[in-house]
Every structure is written in structure tokens, then in C-alpha cells.
Design a protein around this motif. Structure first.
Motif, short mmCIF file in Angstrom:
data_model
loop_
_atom_site.label_atom_id
_atom_site.label_comp_id
_atom_site.label_asym_id
_atom_site.label_seq_id
_atom_site.Cartn_x
_atom_site.Cartn_y
_atom_site.Cartn_z
N LEU A 31 8.31 -21.97 2.41
CA LEU A 31 9.41 -20.99 2.54
C LEU A 31 10.72 -21.72 2.83
O LEU A 31 11.78 -21.40 2.25
CB LEU A 31 9.10 -19.98 3.65
CG LEU A 31 7.96 -18.99 3.39
CD1 LEU A 31 7.71 -18.13 4.63
CD2 LEU A 31 8.27 -18.09 2.20
N LEU A 34 12.20 -23.38 -0.15
CA LEU A 34 12.68 -22.47 -1.19
C LEU A 34 13.94 -21.70 -0.79
O LEU A 34 14.30 -20.72 -1.43
CB LEU A 34 11.56 -21.52 -1.62
CG LEU A 34 10.48 -22.22 -2.43
CD1 LEU A 34 9.32 -21.29 -2.73
CD2 LEU A 34 11.04 -22.79 -3.74
N GLU A 37 16.59 -22.82 -4.80
CA GLU A 37 15.70 -22.45 -5.92
C GLU A 37 15.04 -23.70 -6.53
O GLU A 37 15.73 -24.70 -6.76
CB GLU A 37 16.54 -21.73 -6.98
CG GLU A 37 15.68 -21.10 -8.06
CD GLU A 37 16.52 -20.46 -9.14
OE1 GLU A 37 16.37 -19.26 -9.38
OE2 GLU A 37 17.32 -21.18 -9.77
N LEU A 63 2.16 -19.77 -3.87
CA LEU A 63 3.44 -19.21 -4.35
C LEU A 63 3.24 -17.78 -4.87
O LEU A 63 4.05 -16.90 -4.61
CB LEU A 63 4.01 -20.10 -5.47
CG LEU A 63 4.55 -21.46 -5.01
CD1 LEU A 63 4.90 -22.32 -6.23
CD2 LEU A 63 5.78 -21.29 -4.13
N GLU A 67 4.85 -14.41 -3.34
CA GLU A 67 5.66 -13.54 -4.21
C GLU A 67 5.14 -12.10 -4.16
O GLU A 67 5.91 -11.15 -4.05
CB GLU A 67 5.65 -14.06 -5.65
CG GLU A 67 6.67 -13.32 -6.50
CD GLU A 67 6.64 -13.73 -7.97
OE1 GLU A 67 5.70 -14.46 -8.37
OE2 GLU A 67 7.54 -13.30 -8.70
N LEU A 72 9.03 -14.14 -1.79
CA LEU A 72 9.67 -14.97 -2.81
C LEU A 72 10.01 -14.11 -4.02
O LEU A 72 9.36 -13.08 -4.25
CB LEU A 72 8.73 -16.09 -3.29
CG LEU A 72 8.24 -17.11 -2.27
CD1 LEU A 72 7.32 -18.11 -2.96
CD2 LEU A 72 9.41 -17.84 -1.62
N SER A 74 10.70 -14.79 -8.33
CA SER A 74 10.60 -15.85 -9.33
C SER A 74 11.20 -15.39 -10.66
O SER A 74 11.35 -14.18 -10.90
CB SER A 74 9.14 -16.25 -9.53
OG SER A 74 8.46 -15.25 -10.26
N TYR A 87 11.35 -20.45 -8.35
CA TYR A 87 11.11 -19.60 -7.17
C TYR A 87 12.26 -19.76 -6.19
O TYR A 87 12.82 -20.85 -6.04
CB TYR A 87 9.83 -20.03 -6.45
CG TYR A 87 8.55 -19.82 -7.22
CD1 TYR A 87 7.83 -18.63 -7.09
CD2 TYR A 87 8.04 -20.81 -8.05
CE1 TYR A 87 6.64 -18.44 -7.78
CE2 TYR A 87 6.86 -20.63 -8.74
CZ TYR A 87 6.16 -19.45 -8.61
OH TYR A 87 4.98 -19.27 -9.28
N LYS A 88 12.55 -18.68 -5.45
CA LYS A 88 13.45 -18.81 -4.29
C LYS A 88 13.11 -17.70 -3.28
O LYS A 88 12.40 -16.74 -3.61
CB LYS A 88 14.91 -18.75 -4.73
CG LYS A 88 15.36 -17.41 -5.24
CD LYS A 88 16.86 -17.44 -5.47
CE LYS A 88 17.30 -16.07 -6.00
NZ LYS A 88 18.62 -16.02 -6.48
N LEU A 89 13.63 -17.91 -2.07
CA LEU A 89 13.35 -16.93 -1.00
C LEU A 89 14.00 -15.59 -1.32
O LEU A 89 15.14 -15.55 -1.78
CB LEU A 89 13.95 -17.42 0.32
CG LEU A 89 13.13 -18.31 1.23
CD1 LEU A 89 13.92 -18.57 2.51
CD2 LEU A 89 11.81 -17.64 1.59
N GLY A 93 12.02 -12.65 2.70
CA GLY A 93 11.51 -13.99 2.98
C GLY A 93 12.40 -14.73 3.98
O GLY A 93 11.90 -15.41 4.88
#
Lengths: 118, 340
Positions: A31, A34, A37, A63, A67, A72, A74, A87-89, A93
Motif C-alpha cells: 500500500l 502504491l 502509480e 494486488l 483492489e 487500490l 487499477s 495500480y495506485k492507492l 486505501g
């Protein structure tokens, strides 16, 4: 009290306990990484560069789970002529990560305290 | 790179259709990124052996796919201890008695007699296998249904600490057991002394039943055994803990009682039956049939007697160790029911 643990059993026991200890930490580490990204492969390398090796068969299912839990987000995008999933928070998140880091610091402080008492 | 495609295809076989392509795209991208990195590191194209190394390091296709699948179980960790206990009880109280009954039927009923010992063993194993299979399948099915539907209702959370079983004291004898034993044995003793001491069991104008002379010895021995057992039960009532002496007494009375019962089976105990309006040939037939079945019951009596004596011996062993054993009640139940 009997202490009849054989060396190989002791090794397996250590390995199980180590994995158990790592499991929760990995979630926090993923986490935290991320916040920026990344796609899976670069995320894995970034974690390894920071000293936290994680194999791909653990990372990708993790992951997906994060998600699904809404921590997350994506997106499939083309980069270097190949489709990659980034992916990013998510906002949720970010909030959870903050809480988890507070909890982790509190546990760490308690543990330090206990170890000092010993 | 054909090896990578084959690997992806093998992983995809185990994945759910809805997520298959998505997972495979990502996995494919990751493997190719790793392969590119390796090529840069080595400064050349990867050989098949290099690709093989990468794939082996990732693990077998089924293991990789398994990481993406949700954890599944037929019976989960919450119900598993209960499932195991029920399975053990089902085998103890169903499969083993079934085997005993089957052995009796195939020994005593001519139409069930096996032609050869081989047929007998094959028949026994086949029957036992089916019983074990059905028992296992039905218990497992029941628990799988419980796991899927009933566990969600939270019935395991609804409990009351006051309903927990009482503490089990080592070698304690329940007073209720001793009282039941005394009442049953006293009633049996009165009835026995009133009606069973003489070999002439029934002596009415229309019916006369006479036992063999051996009955006289047997009946007095039974009176003596009942008296000793009543005395032991009184002691158990006053001091409700097994001691080596009382456990030894019980072993002695049980051994003598069951030994005599087994001996009785072999003595052609019914000497004469006479019923008005029934021909002597017919009553002789009945007499012979009773004596025949008594004799055929000998192995069963021996087996039951050996089990009870074994429990008695075990009791002495446990009294010395100072630990309780929940099967002790079984010997009391068998003894009372056979006395009655």
C-alpha cells in the motif's frame, strides 16, 4: 517440559512464523509503495530494492484482493508498446494505510518497550 | 517463447473463466518483463533453458493458479473438531456393531453361510467397506451442509457457560449409578431367591419346565455374586471413589459371573419341557432348540465377558494412575442388563 524439536522441524517452524510475520507487513509495504502509480513488475522491483523481496505468485493475488477490497484502483495502459496494468492507492486505501501505519508504529513501540524490559 | 505460452495455457486451465484472461494478461506481461530484464543482464537472447529457469522459479501452473483462487474447504476449522468426534462415534457405535451383527448372522443363519473361508473374508470386507464408505459419506455430507448453511446463523455463538459439563473427578463413582445398581441388584436377588433357585422353574398342571441339575450350583453362585456386588455398591455409595480393592472385587465378580454364564451355555441347561396338549416330540424339539441356541451363543458371551473384564482390568490400572476413564459406565450397564 519436553523439548524434542528436531533441527529441520525447528527450521520449518521458523519459516512458518516468519511468513506469518511478513504477511501483514507486506500489505502495508505494498500500500505504501502504491502511493505512486506502478505496474506489477516495477512494484516488485521497488519492494526488492527496499529489501522486501516478494514473489510474483504472492504479489499479484494480493494486488487483486486489495483492489477487490477497494483499497487500490487499477488501469490497463500501453507503455513501451505493451499493455500493462497500473495500480495506485484509492482514497479509501490512503485512509486505511494511515490507520495501519499508526497501528504498526504503536505495535513497534510496544515491542521495543517489551524488549527493553527484558 | 512458445514455452511461456504453454505455461500460460496451463495456468489458465485452473483459473475461473470470468477472470482468466485478465489474470493471464497480467501474468504474461510480468513474465515478459522478467525475461527482458534477464536478457539485458546476460547481454543476449534467452535460450529455452533460461526461460525454463524463469518458469520453474515461478512454480508449477496449478500452484500459481491456486494463489488466485479463493480459499475453499468442505468442512472448515470451526466445525472440524466436532466432525472428527462425530465420525469416530459413528464408527464406534455403528460400523463396529454392524460388523459384530454381520458376523453373528453369517455364523448362525444357514442361508448366510459362506461356501469357503475366502468367500467369507471377501463378503466381510465388502460389507465393511460399504458401511465405512456410507458412514463417512453421510457424516461428511451432513457437516458440509452444516458448514454451508447453519454456520452462518451463528449457532455456535449462542452458548451459556452455566451449561458447561461438570468437572470430571478422577475415578469418582456417580452416586446415582451406585443407587441404581443397588436397587436393580436387590430386586434381582429377591426374585432370584424366590423363583430361580430350584431347577424346577415352572411346575403347574399345564406347564412344567425343569432345568439340568447343574443349575443348582449356578443359581447359588449367582446369589453369592449378587450379594458381593451389592456390598461393593454400598461401599461405592458411601465412598464414591474407586479404590484398587473395590476395583479388584469388581474384576473378580465379573470374571466369575461371565465365566459361569459361558459355562452354562455349554451344559444343555434345559432338561425337560412338558406342556399340556403339546406332543412330547414337539416339546423335545423346543428343548433341543433352546439348548442348541444357548450353545451357539457361547462365543458372543465370551466376547462380551472379555470386554467387560478388560474394562475392569483397565479400571484397576487407571485407579493406580489416578485418572478417570469415561467408558467405566459401560461395564455397569452391561452387568445390570445381563443380571436382569
Amino acid at each position: 517440559m519436553k523439548n524434542s524439536t528436531k533441527p529441520e522441524e525447528s527450521g520449518a517452524l521458523y519459516e512458518n512464523l516468519r511468513l506469518e510475520l511478513r504477511r501483514g507487513c507486506l500489505i502495508v509495504a505494498v500500500l505504501a509503495q502504491l502511493k505512486t502509480e506502478r505496474y506489477g513488475y516495477t512494484l516488485r522491483k521497488a519492494l526488492a530494492d527496499d529489501g522486501l523481496e516478494i514473489d510474483e505468485s504472492t504479489l499479484y493475488p494480493l494486488l487483486r484482493r486489495l483492489e477487490t477490497q477497494g483499497l487500490l484502483v487499477s488501469e490497463w495502459r500501453e507503455e513501451d508498446k505493451r499493455n500493462k496494468r497500473f495500480y495506485k492507492l484509492s482514497p479509501e486505501g490512503k485512509r486505511i494505510l494511515k490507520q495501519l501505519l499508526e497501528e504498526w508504529r504503536s505495535i513497534n513501540a510496544s515491542l521495543e518497550q517489551i524488549l527493553h524490559e527484558e | 517463447m512458445e514455452l511461456i505460452e504453454r505455461y500460460l495455457q496451463a495456468v489458465g486451465f485452473w483459473l475461473p473463466k470470468a477472470q482468466r484472461q485478465d489474470i493471464l494478461d497480467e501474468l504474461s506481461e510480468d513474465i515478459r518483463s522478467q525475461a527482458e530484464d534477464k536478457e539485458s543482464e546476460l547481454g543476449r537472447k534467452l535460450t529455452d533453458a533460461d526461460v525454463e529457469g524463469i518458469l520453474k522459479q515461478r512454480g508449477s501452473p496449478i500452484m500459481v493458479a491456486n494463489r488466485y483462487l479463493p480459499q475453499r474447504h468442505l468442512i472448515g476449522p470451526v466445525l472440524f473438531p466436532i466432525y472428527r468426534l462425530v465420525l469416530k462415534m459413528a464408527f464406534l457405535f455403528y460400523a463396529i456393531p454392524w460388523l459384530a451383527v454381520w458376523l453373528c448372522i453369517s455364523s448362525y443363519i444357514p442361508s448366510y453361510h459362506a461356501q469357503t473361508p475366502g468367500d467369507f473374508i471377501v463378503g466381510a470386507l465388502h460389507g465393511l467397506w460399504m458401511v465405512v464408505l456410507y458412514t463417512f459419506a453421510s457424516v461428511t455430507f451432513g457437516f458440509a451442509v452444516l458448514e454451508k448453511y447453519a454456520l452462518k446463523s451463528g449457532f455456535l455463538e449462542k452458548w451459556n457457560p452455566r451449561n458447561l459439563p461438570a468437572l470430571r473427578a478422577a475415578n469418582r463413582i456417580k452416586r446415582s449409578n451406585s443407587i441404581t445398581e443397588i436397587v436393580a441388584l436387590v430386586v434381582t436377588c429377591i426374585w432370584w431367591v424366590s423363583f430361580m433357585l430350584s431347577p424346577v422353574m415352572v411346575n403347574r398342571p399345564d406347564v412344567r419346565i425343569v432345568l439340568a441339575p447343574a443349575w443348582r450350583y449356578y443359581s447359588w453362585w449367582i446369589v453369592a455374586l449378587i450379594a458381593v456386588t451389592i456390598a461393593t455398591s454400598f461401599l461405592n455409595l458411601l465412598r464414591p471413589y474407586w479404590t484398587c480393592f473395590r476395583a479388584g472385587m469388581r474384576l473378580a465378580t465379573d470374571s466369575i459371573g461371565w465365566g459361569m454364564f459361558a459355562w452354562l451355555c455349554k451344559t444343555n441347561i434345559v432338561a425337560e419341557i412338558a406342556v399340556r396338549n403339546v406332543s412330547p416330540e414337539k416339546t423335545l424339539q423346543i428343548t433341543n432348540a433352546i439348548n442348541f441356541w444357548m450353545e451357539r451363543s457361547f462365543p458372543i458371551i465370551v466376547v462380551i465377558g472379555v470386554i467387560i473384564v478388560a474394562i475392569d482390568v483397565y479400571r484397576i490400572f487407571r485407579v493406580k494412575e489416578g485418572v478417570s476413564f469415561p467408558l467405566f459406565g459401560l461395564a455397569s450397564i452391561c452387568r445390570i442388563s445381563i443380571t436382569l
